[in-house]
Design an enzyme around this catalytic site. Structure first.
Site, PDB file in Angstrom:
ATOM      1  N   GLY A  15       0.837  -1.212   0.000  1.00 27.83           N
ATOM      2  CA  GLY A  15       0.000   0.000   0.000  1.00 27.83           C
ATOM      3  C   GLY A  15       0.864   1.251   0.000  1.00 27.83           C
ATOM      4  O   GLY A  15       1.858   1.323   0.716  1.00 27.83           O
ATOM      5  N   ARG A  29      19.274  10.609  -4.245  1.00 29.73           N
ATOM      6  CA  ARG A  29      20.294  11.659  -4.146  1.00 29.73           C
ATOM      7  C   ARG A  29      21.457  11.259  -3.232  1.00 29.73           C
ATOM      8  O   ARG A  29      22.597  11.617  -3.499  1.00 29.73           O
ATOM      9  CB  ARG A  29      19.643  12.970  -3.698  1.00 29.73           C
ATOM     10  CG  ARG A  29      18.770  13.516  -4.832  1.00 29.73           C
ATOM     11  CD  ARG A  29      18.328  14.923  -4.620  1.00 29.73           C
ATOM     12  NE  ARG A  29      17.625  15.399  -5.815  1.00 29.73           N
ATOM     13  CZ  ARG A  29      16.899  16.501  -5.852  1.00 29.73           C
ATOM     14  NH1 ARG A  29      16.783  17.266  -4.789  1.00 29.73           N
ATOM     15  NH2 ARG A  29      16.303  16.870  -6.983  1.00 29.73           N
ATOM     16  N   ARG A  76       0.899  -5.088  -5.250  1.00 34.77           N
ATOM     17  CA  ARG A  76       1.045  -6.264  -4.381  1.00 34.77           C
ATOM     18  C   ARG A  76       1.246  -7.428  -5.341  1.00 34.77           C
ATOM     19  O   ARG A  76       0.354  -7.762  -6.107  1.00 34.77           O
ATOM     20  CB  ARG A  76      -0.208  -6.451  -3.529  1.00 34.77           C
ATOM     21  CG  ARG A  76      -0.505  -5.251  -2.600  1.00 34.77           C
ATOM     22  CD  ARG A  76      -1.598  -5.592  -1.613  1.00 34.77           C
ATOM     23  NE  ARG A  76      -2.162  -4.415  -0.959  1.00 34.77           N
ATOM     24  CZ  ARG A  76      -1.671  -3.845   0.151  1.00 34.77           C
ATOM     25  NH1 ARG A  76      -0.582  -4.308   0.700  1.00 34.77           N
ATOM     26  NH2 ARG A  76      -2.266  -2.803   0.690  1.00 34.77           N
ATOM     27  N   GLY A 106       5.688  -2.222   3.698  1.00 37.68           N
ATOM     28  CA  GLY A 106       5.284  -2.790   4.983  1.00 37.68           C
ATOM     29  C   GLY A 106       5.759  -4.226   5.146  1.00 37.68           C
ATOM     30  O   GLY A 106       6.729  -4.650   4.502  1.00 37.68           O
ATOM     31  N   ASP A 107       5.045  -4.994   5.956  1.00 37.86           N
ATOM     32  CA  ASP A 107       5.543  -6.337   6.277  1.00 37.86           C
ATOM     33  C   ASP A 107       5.577  -7.278   5.076  1.00 37.86           C
ATOM     34  O   ASP A 107       6.499  -8.087   4.948  1.00 37.86           O
ATOM     35  CB  ASP A 107       4.797  -6.949   7.475  1.00 37.86           C
ATOM     36  CG  ASP A 107       3.292  -6.873   7.338  1.00 37.86           C
ATOM     37  OD1 ASP A 107       2.803  -6.399   6.284  1.00 37.86           O
ATOM     38  OD2 ASP A 107       2.587  -7.313   8.266  1.00 37.86           O
ATOM     39  N   GLY A 108       4.617  -7.160   4.153  1.00 35.51           N
ATOM     40  CA  GLY A 108       4.635  -8.006   2.944  1.00 35.51           C
ATOM     41  C   GLY A 108       5.890  -7.712   2.124  1.00 35.51           C
ATOM     42  O   GLY A 108       6.552  -8.621   1.604  1.00 35.51           O
ATOM     43  N   THR A 130       4.212   2.529   5.577  1.00 35.81           N
ATOM     44  CA  THR A 130       2.816   2.085   5.623  1.00 35.81           C
ATOM     45  C   THR A 130       2.071   2.992   6.592  1.00 35.81           C
ATOM     46  O   THR A 130       2.624   3.369   7.628  1.00 35.81           O
ATOM     47  CB  THR A 130       2.688   0.615   6.109  1.00 35.81           C
ATOM     48  OG1 THR A 130       1.325   0.386   6.511  1.00 35.81           O
ATOM     49  CG2 THR A 130       3.576   0.278   7.282  1.00 35.81           C
ATOM     50  N   ILE A 131       0.836   3.311   6.259  1.00 35.25           N
ATOM     51  CA  ILE A 131       0.086   4.169   7.188  1.00 35.25           C
ATOM     52  C   ILE A 131      -0.265   3.436   8.478  1.00 35.25           C
ATOM     53  O   ILE A 131      -0.645   4.052   9.459  1.00 35.25           O
ATOM     54  CB  ILE A 131      -1.204   4.742   6.542  1.00 35.25           C
ATOM     55  CG1 ILE A 131      -2.206   3.629   6.221  1.00 35.25           C
ATOM     56  CG2 ILE A 131      -0.878   5.589   5.325  1.00 35.25           C
ATOM     57  CD1 ILE A 131      -3.612   4.146   5.949  1.00 35.25           C
ATOM     58  N   ASP A 132      -0.123   2.100   8.480  1.00 29.85           N
ATOM     59  CA  ASP A 132      -0.602   1.304   9.626  1.00 29.85           C
ATOM     60  C   ASP A 132       0.248   1.440  10.891  1.00 29.85           C
ATOM     61  O   ASP A 132      -0.210   1.087  11.974  1.00 29.85           O
ATOM     62  CB  ASP A 132      -0.671  -0.186   9.249  1.00 29.85           C
ATOM     63  CG  ASP A 132      -1.726  -0.457   8.205  1.00 29.85           C
ATOM     64  OD1 ASP A 132      -2.539   0.435   7.923  1.00 29.85           O
ATOM     65  OD2 ASP A 132      -1.732  -1.576   7.653  1.00 29.85           O
ATOM     66  N   ASP A 134       2.789  -0.334  11.982  1.00 34.56           N
ATOM     67  CA  ASP A 134       2.780  -1.631  12.661  1.00 34.56           C
ATOM     68  C   ASP A 134       4.061  -2.428  12.446  1.00 34.56           C
ATOM     69  O   ASP A 134       4.030  -3.649  12.423  1.00 34.56           O
ATOM     70  CB  ASP A 134       1.561  -2.448  12.207  1.00 34.56           C
ATOM     71  CG  ASP A 134       1.579  -2.729  10.721  1.00 34.56           C
ATOM     72  OD1 ASP A 134       2.408  -2.137  10.003  1.00 34.56           O
ATOM     73  OD2 ASP A 134       0.767  -3.544  10.266  1.00 34.56           O
ATOM     74  N   ARG A 159     -17.990  15.296  13.424  1.00 38.45           N
ATOM     75  CA  ARG A 159     -18.448  15.724  14.756  1.00 38.45           C
ATOM     76  C   ARG A 159     -19.412  16.919  14.609  1.00 38.45           C
ATOM     77  O   ARG A 159     -20.445  16.974  15.275  1.00 38.45           O
ATOM     78  CB  ARG A 159     -17.225  16.102  15.598  1.00 38.45           C
ATOM     79  CG  ARG A 159     -17.503  16.730  16.931  1.00 38.45           C
ATOM     80  CD  ARG A 159     -17.962  15.773  18.000  1.00 38.45           C
ATOM     81  NE  ARG A 159     -16.949  14.844  18.443  1.00 38.45           N
ATOM     82  CZ  ARG A 159     -17.230  13.798  19.240  1.00 38.45           C
ATOM     83  NH1 ARG A 159     -18.472  13.569  19.649  1.00 38.45           N
ATOM     84  NH2 ARG A 159     -16.292  12.980  19.620  1.00 38.45           N
ATOM     85  N   ARG A 176      -5.999  -3.184   8.881  1.00 37.95           N
ATOM     86  CA  ARG A 176      -6.568  -4.538   8.891  1.00 37.95           C
ATOM     87  C   ARG A 176      -6.146  -5.313  10.138  1.00 37.95           C
ATOM     88  O   ARG A 176      -6.949  -5.944  10.791  1.00 37.95           O
ATOM     89  CB  ARG A 176      -6.092  -5.282   7.633  1.00 37.95           C
ATOM     90  CG  ARG A 176      -7.164  -6.103   7.015  1.00 37.95           C
ATOM     91  CD  ARG A 176      -6.767  -6.744   5.705  1.00 37.95           C
ATOM     92  NE  ARG A 176      -5.491  -6.337   5.156  1.00 37.95           N
ATOM     93  CZ  ARG A 176      -5.293  -5.996   3.891  1.00 37.95           C
ATOM     94  NH1 ARG A 176      -6.306  -5.976   3.049  1.00 37.95           N
ATOM     95  NH2 ARG A 176      -4.096  -5.671   3.449  1.00 37.95           N
ATOM     96  N   LYS A 218     -25.890  13.037  26.608  1.00 31.82           N
ATOM     97  CA  LYS A 218     -25.162  13.207  25.353  1.00 31.82           C
ATOM     98  C   LYS A 218     -26.173  13.149  24.225  1.00 31.82           C
ATOM     99  O   LYS A 218     -27.046  12.283  24.238  1.00 31.82           O
ATOM    100  CB  LYS A 218     -24.187  12.056  25.153  1.00 31.82           C
ATOM    101  CG  LYS A 218     -22.757  12.453  25.363  1.00 31.82           C
ATOM    102  CD  LYS A 218     -21.837  11.288  25.074  1.00 31.82           C
ATOM    103  CE  LYS A 218     -20.515  11.477  25.776  1.00 31.82           C
ATOM    104  NZ  LYS A 218     -19.604  12.387  25.136  1.00 31.82           N
ATOM    105  N   GLU A 227     -11.052  -1.237  10.533  1.00 35.95           N
ATOM    106  CA  GLU A 227     -11.577  -2.142   9.495  1.00 35.95           C
ATOM    107  C   GLU A 227     -11.339  -3.614   9.829  1.00 35.95           C
ATOM    108  O   GLU A 227     -12.021  -4.484   9.308  1.00 35.95           O
ATOM    109  CB  GLU A 227     -10.958  -1.805   8.130  1.00 35.95           C
ATOM    110  CG  GLU A 227      -9.474  -2.055   8.091  1.00 35.95           C
ATOM    111  CD  GLU A 227      -8.859  -1.929   6.709  1.00 35.95           C
ATOM    112  OE1 GLU A 227      -9.571  -2.076   5.712  1.00 35.95           O
ATOM    113  OE2 GLU A 227      -7.644  -1.679   6.651  1.00 35.95           O
ATOM    114  N   ARG A 260      -4.916   7.237   2.564  1.00 27.33           N
ATOM    115  CA  ARG A 260      -3.594   6.904   2.021  1.00 27.33           C
ATOM    116  C   ARG A 260      -2.993   8.024   1.179  1.00 27.33           C
ATOM    117  O   ARG A 260      -1.809   7.964   0.826  1.00 27.33           O
ATOM    118  CB  ARG A 260      -3.707   5.620   1.199  1.00 27.33           C
ATOM    119  CG  ARG A 260      -3.935   4.382   2.041  1.00 27.33           C
ATOM    120  CD  ARG A 260      -2.825   3.369   1.854  1.00 27.33           C
ATOM    121  NE  ARG A 260      -2.833   2.862   0.519  1.00 27.33           N
ATOM    122  CZ  ARG A 260      -3.359   1.700   0.156  1.00 27.33           C
ATOM    123  NH1 ARG A 260      -3.912   0.914   1.057  1.00 27.33           N
ATOM    124  NH2 ARG A 260      -3.320   1.303  -1.079  1.00 27.33           N
TER     125      ARG A 260
END
Ligand code: F6P
Length: 328
Positions: A15, A29, A76, A106-108, A130-132, A134, A159, A176, A218, A227, A260
């Protein structure tokens, strides 16, 4: 001792994440500054297999530091998991005399890189992108900070309208397997509840929590759903809650892939530049099968083995508790 590295290629895989371009710029560079011939591989590991490899110079990476996405494209790639695909990739690297790779992902991405290095002896350094957020070994991954800012801006807007209409919103965020974005955005946005992949939360407990808010008058609430939550996505959760708790009009927003994109934050640009610079310097020092990351405010090396076996994001129990306490 400096190994005999003359040609380095860089690729982005998995991703995309804001900051990947700033990192490509730093890698290219730093290599050129050190007299290395630099290459870019298009579409991640797919481009290694299809020989989509291009030479890059200092101008190839002009004016990209502020851009989201990745100029090298990403994919991927299942074929890279096969011995045949990997062998083809290796042949193509050799045809360009490429001795070393910087992989951003990421991990993949790191799983593929580790296997490639072990099978074919290619020098590899990974950059966590990765945005995750993790990956073990780095407090932050490229793109996470920007994604968080995007999420927060979106939830703040939700809100406003939730309050105006006295509604209950279920907002689904990415991750995920990692609830990092969900948990931290819940605290940052004052969400009434959060559902995470790492933690079981029953619909009954959630209803209880929302009910407590209704008792204290409230009139609107926000539930953040990661997700990867075991009971389903925001639509499923909203449906189950609605059946047991119909105090409010209920709405669902899936933030999806907008998390993303976008121009990287200052934090991500600086992190990307530091990690890209460090990745090439490490290759030139002879490191391989390592990930460059940030720990504290220092660049730190972690073996790909370790980065892949440990789970980085440990649920911060204080944050979890805080979502209850501060939303009464
Ligand atoms: O790994 C980053 C990520 O954005 C996850 O949070 C998400 O689950 C996944 O990628 C989505 O992947 P794709 O864009 O391939 O659907």
């Amino acid at each position: 001792m400096r190994p005999n590295i003359k040609n380095i290629a860089v690729l982005t895989s998995g991703g995309d994440a804001p900051g990947m371009n700033a990192c490509i710029r730093a890698v290219v560079r730093t290599g050129i500054y050190n007299g290395i011939n630099m290459f870019g591989v298009l579409q991640g590991y797919q481009g290694l297999i299809t020989n989509n490899i291009i030479p890059m110079d200092a101008r190839s990476v002009s004016n990209i530091i502020h851009m989201g996405g990745t100029i090298l494209k990403t994919a991927r790639c299942l074929e890279f998991k096969t011995d045949e695909g990997m062998a083809l990739a290796y042949e193509n690297l050799k045809a360009h005399n490429i001795d070393a790779l910087v992989v951003i992902g990421g991990d993949g991405t790191f799983t593929g890189a580790r296997r490639f290095a072990q099978k074919h002896g290619v020098h590899v350094i990974g950059v966590p992108g990765t945005i995750d957020n993790d990956l073990y070994g780095s407090d932050f991954t490229l793109g996470y900070d920007t994604a968080m800012n995007t999420v927060i801006e979106a939830i703040d807007k939700i809100r406003d309208t939730a309050d105006a209409h006295d509604r209950l919103f279920f907002v689904e965020v990415m991750g995920r397997d990692s609830g990092c974005i969900a948990l931290r955005s819940a605290v940052a946005c004052g969400a009434e509840a959060v559902l995470l992949p790492e933690k079981e939360t029953s619909i009954d407990d959630l209803v209880k929590q929302l009910g407590a808010g209704a008792v204290t008058k409230k009139t609107s609430s926000i539930v953040i759903v990661s997700e990867g939550h075991k009971q389903g996505g925001a639509y499923d959760i909203a449906k189950h809650v609605k059946e047991k708790f119909d105090h409010y009009d209920t709405k669902v927003t899936i933030l999806g892939h907008l998390q993303r994109g976008g121009s990287p934050s200052s934090f991500d640009r600086i992190l990307a530049s530091r990690l890209g610079y460090a990745a090439v310097n490490e290759l030139l020092k002879g490191s391989s099968e390592m990930m460059v990351g940030l720990r504290g405010n220092e660049i730190a090396l972690t073996s790909l083995d370790e980065a892949l076996t440990e789970h980085n994001f440990k649920l911060e129990s204080d944050l979890l508790e805080m979502t209850h306490v501060l939303s009464i």
